[in-house]
Design an enzyme around this catalytic site. Sequence first.
Site, PDB file in Angstrom:
ATOM      1  N   GLU A  48       0.849  -1.223   0.106  1.00 37.04           N
ATOM      2  CA  GLU A  48      -0.066   0.163   0.033  1.00 37.04           C
ATOM      3  C   GLU A  48       0.778   1.297  -0.101  1.00 37.04           C
ATOM      4  O   GLU A  48       0.504   2.246  -0.822  1.00 37.04           O
ATOM      5  CB  GLU A  48      -0.853   0.140   1.142  1.00 37.04           C
ATOM      6  CG  GLU A  48      -1.710  -0.969   1.236  1.00 37.04           C
ATOM      7  CD  GLU A  48      -1.251  -2.227   2.269  1.00 37.04           C
ATOM      8  OE1 GLU A  48      -2.029  -2.774   3.218  1.00 37.04           O
ATOM      9  OE2 GLU A  48      -0.065  -2.463   2.074  1.00 37.04           O
ATOM     10  N   CYS A  76      -2.684  -2.580   7.550  1.00 35.49           N
ATOM     11  CA  CYS A  76      -2.310  -2.300   9.129  1.00 35.49           C
ATOM     12  C   CYS A  76      -2.490  -0.719   9.185  1.00 35.49           C
ATOM     13  O   CYS A  76      -2.754  -0.031   8.519  1.00 35.49           O
ATOM     14  CB  CYS A  76      -0.608  -2.661   9.099  1.00 35.49           C
ATOM     15  SG  CYS A  76       0.132  -1.501   8.181  1.00 35.49           S
ATOM     16  N   CYS A  79      -0.280   1.605   7.163  1.00 35.60           N
ATOM     17  CA  CYS A  79      -0.843   2.074   5.765  1.00 35.60           C
ATOM     18  C   CYS A  79      -2.210   2.644   5.713  1.00 35.60           C
ATOM     19  O   CYS A  79      -2.452   3.526   4.983  1.00 35.60           O
ATOM     20  CB  CYS A  79      -1.092   0.606   5.030  1.00 35.60           C
ATOM     21  SG  CYS A  79       0.536  -0.329   4.765  1.00 35.60           S
TER      22      CYS A  79
END
Length: 140
Positions: A48, A76, A79
């Site tokens: 990402e 996560c 990101c």
Amino acid sequence: MRLAMAEALKGEEEGEVPVGAVLVLEGQLLASAHNRSITLSDPTAHAEILVLREGGWALGNYRLEGAELYVTKEPCLMCLGAMIHARIKRLVYGAKDEKAGAFSAFSVDISRANHRFEIIGGVLEKENSEILRNFFKKRR
């Protein structure tokens, strides 16, 4: 999502955790990447983050308003934060991440963030989960 899945498989070939992402703007592919944390010795080199960087370079602006990010696994916290700062329009993800996912593991609600965007989870979830499951099965 299928393009992101192809990126995930490229990452697996390199020994990376198979997560792939693509960034689309106005129906056009702007960037694609897979995890490269091991290859680059960089804990921030998630798929990402890499597509957001590449998209920013392509547009000459870190604000990616109108962009849609497709990723094979739930992002996560790091990101997700980058997506908020990039001001994307939509996040579409595949497999849930019960251990490190911003939504599943940490129950993050972006409704109070300075920028909000549409979030669609579970797209091709079975197939994306299988890619990750097979990778970790081979590693054990």
